[in-house]
Enzyme design. Sequence first.
Site, mmCIF file in Angstrom:
data_model
loop_
_atom_site.group_PDB
_atom_site.id
_atom_site.type_symbol
_atom_site.label_atom_id
_atom_site.label_comp_id
_atom_site.label_asym_id
_atom_site.label_seq_id
_atom_site.Cartn_x
_atom_site.Cartn_y
_atom_site.Cartn_z
ATOM 1 N N ARG A 17 0.852 -1.189 0.000
ATOM 2 C CA ARG A 17 0.000 0.000 0.000
ATOM 3 C C ARG A 17 0.888 1.239 0.000
ATOM 4 O O ARG A 17 1.960 1.263 0.614
ATOM 5 C CB ARG A 17 -0.908 0.026 1.231
ATOM 6 C CG ARG A 17 -1.892 1.201 1.216
ATOM 7 C CD ARG A 17 -2.655 1.325 2.522
ATOM 8 N NE ARG A 17 -3.534 2.497 2.503
ATOM 9 C CZ ARG A 17 -4.144 3.004 3.584
ATOM 10 N NH1 ARG A 17 -3.960 2.452 4.769
ATOM 11 N NH2 ARG A 17 -4.911 4.070 3.462
ATOM 12 N N HIS A 18 0.431 2.281 -0.657
ATOM 13 C CA HIS A 18 1.173 3.544 -0.713
ATOM 14 C C HIS A 18 1.360 4.151 0.676
ATOM 15 O O HIS A 18 0.663 3.801 1.635
ATOM 16 C CB HIS A 18 0.435 4.544 -1.607
ATOM 17 C CG HIS A 18 -0.931 4.884 -1.096
ATOM 18 N ND1 HIS A 18 -1.152 5.794 -0.086
ATOM 19 C CD2 HIS A 18 -2.156 4.420 -1.446
ATOM 20 C CE1 HIS A 18 -2.441 5.887 0.160
ATOM 21 N NE2 HIS A 18 -3.081 5.062 -0.648
ATOM 22 N N ALA A 19 2.275 5.097 0.768
ATOM 23 C CA ALA A 19 2.528 5.818 2.016
ATOM 24 C C ALA A 19 1.391 6.800 2.316
ATOM 25 O O ALA A 19 0.519 7.064 1.478
ATOM 26 C CB ALA A 19 3.859 6.565 1.913
ATOM 27 N N GLU A 20 1.411 7.343 3.520
ATOM 28 C CA GLU A 20 0.356 8.267 3.954
ATOM 29 C C GLU A 20 0.304 9.501 3.060
ATOM 30 O O GLU A 20 1.323 10.056 2.663
ATOM 31 C CB GLU A 20 0.608 8.707 5.397
ATOM 32 C CG GLU A 20 -0.475 9.630 5.943
ATOM 33 C CD GLU A 20 -0.098 10.244 7.271
ATOM 34 O OE1 GLU A 20 -0.530 9.709 8.308
ATOM 35 O OE2 GLU A 20 0.633 11.270 7.266
ATOM 36 N N THR A 21 -0.924 9.931 2.765
ATOM 37 C CA THR A 21 -1.145 11.149 1.982
ATOM 38 C C THR A 21 -1.688 12.254 2.865
ATOM 39 O O THR A 21 -2.086 12.031 4.017
ATOM 40 C CB THR A 21 -2.155 10.893 0.848
ATOM 41 O OG1 THR A 21 -3.445 10.653 1.442
ATOM 42 C CG2 THR A 21 -1.746 9.701 0.004
ATOM 43 N N VAL A 22 -1.754 13.450 2.296
ATOM 44 C CA VAL A 22 -2.334 14.566 3.035
ATOM 45 C C VAL A 22 -3.813 14.288 3.318
ATOM 46 O O VAL A 22 -4.345 14.689 4.364
ATOM 47 C CB VAL A 22 -2.163 15.888 2.259
ATOM 48 C CG1 VAL A 22 -0.697 16.293 2.222
ATOM 49 C CG2 VAL A 22 -2.714 15.784 0.847
ATOM 50 N N ASN A 24 -5.149 11.183 3.713
ATOM 51 C CA ASN A 24 -5.169 10.192 4.794
ATOM 52 C C ASN A 24 -5.069 10.883 6.150
ATOM 53 O O ASN A 24 -5.827 10.590 7.078
ATOM 54 C CB ASN A 24 -3.991 9.221 4.675
ATOM 55 C CG ASN A 24 -4.113 8.245 3.536
ATOM 56 O OD1 ASN A 24 -3.101 7.842 2.964
ATOM 57 N ND2 ASN A 24 -5.319 7.828 3.179
ATOM 58 N N ARG A 67 0.001 8.935 -5.431
ATOM 59 C CA ARG A 67 0.467 8.440 -4.143
ATOM 60 C C ARG A 67 1.115 7.059 -4.257
ATOM 61 O O ARG A 67 2.067 6.752 -3.540
ATOM 62 C CB ARG A 67 -0.689 8.416 -3.137
ATOM 63 C CG ARG A 67 -1.925 7.624 -3.551
ATOM 64 C CD ARG A 67 -3.052 7.974 -2.593
ATOM 65 N NE ARG A 67 -4.289 7.219 -2.762
ATOM 66 C CZ ARG A 67 -5.287 7.580 -3.553
ATOM 67 N NH1 ARG A 67 -5.166 8.670 -4.312
ATOM 68 N NH2 ARG A 67 -6.407 6.876 -3.610
ATOM 69 N N GLU A 91 -7.363 2.654 -6.477
ATOM 70 C CA GLU A 91 -8.215 2.428 -5.314
ATOM 71 C C GLU A 91 -9.678 2.340 -5.730
ATOM 72 O O GLU A 91 -10.051 2.762 -6.839
ATOM 73 C CB GLU A 91 -8.015 3.568 -4.303
ATOM 74 C CG GLU A 91 -8.800 3.435 -3.002
ATOM 75 C CD GLU A 91 -8.503 2.158 -2.235
ATOM 76 O OE1 GLU A 91 -8.750 1.063 -2.790
ATOM 77 O OE2 GLU A 91 -8.075 2.250 -1.070
ATOM 78 N N HIS A 160 -3.390 0.212 -3.221
ATOM 79 C CA HIS A 160 -4.091 1.008 -2.217
ATOM 80 C C HIS A 160 -4.720 0.090 -1.160
ATOM 81 O O HIS A 160 -4.639 -1.134 -1.278
ATOM 82 C CB HIS A 160 -5.163 1.855 -2.896
ATOM 83 C CG HIS A 160 -4.624 2.702 -3.999
ATOM 84 N ND1 HIS A 160 -4.254 4.018 -3.832
ATOM 85 C CD2 HIS A 160 -4.362 2.404 -5.307
ATOM 86 C CE1 HIS A 160 -3.791 4.501 -4.976
ATOM 87 N NE2 HIS A 160 -3.853 3.547 -5.887
#
Length: 219
Positions: A17-22, A24, A67, A91, A160
């Site tokens: 899974r991708h890293a944290e986004t703004v 998230n 992301r 996603e 995702h």
Amino acid sequence: MSLVPGGPRPRRIVVMRHAETVDNAARVWQGHRDSALSDRGEQQVAAAAPHVAAYGPVVIVSSDLRRAVSTAEAVGELTGLPVRLDERLREVHVGEWQGLHVDDVHERYPEIVAALDRGEDVPKGVTGETRQDVAARAGAALREVADGLGDGETALVVAHGVSARVAASDLVGLDQDVSDRVFRGLDNCHWVELVEAGKSFSATARWRIAGWNLGPWKA
């Protein structure tokens, strides 16, 4: 592991899974919304990328959303591999929920939220997708990656929270309703390790889950 001495070596797929986004961090529903990584997300990528690169992937495939691409490219820089994009790994589409805060969704769409909490596979955000919809497209993408691997090779697939879980479940032949009940969603920058079970009794490859929600730190 092959059950036949000297037989084919197992193939491996890491689904990340991708890293944290703004979004998230702000508890905003994203879906196909193309949000950027947060500062914490950038730190997560820096910490996780060396661990994932150590699997020795020969191919990196990613959702085309920014992301996921940013996360995949961090591993690509360490391995020297290009990132191949596949929009089928996107996603789940969340319809009218896209861009809404979690609290607003609960307030405006209580019946849908309640149905999802009961485990029902209803479309997200009225006009969005079901998990079966996502499993059909993301599962097909993951099977293509699996089919393209040679003896003993490893692939990295970056997706995702929903698309990673349903694709992995599809590859191992796990019913999506069961998967939804049994497995928690992946944390940001965590991954599933899938390993080929061997072909000793069948010409068809079988895959198993060797690890779930793996990562270099506790979420």
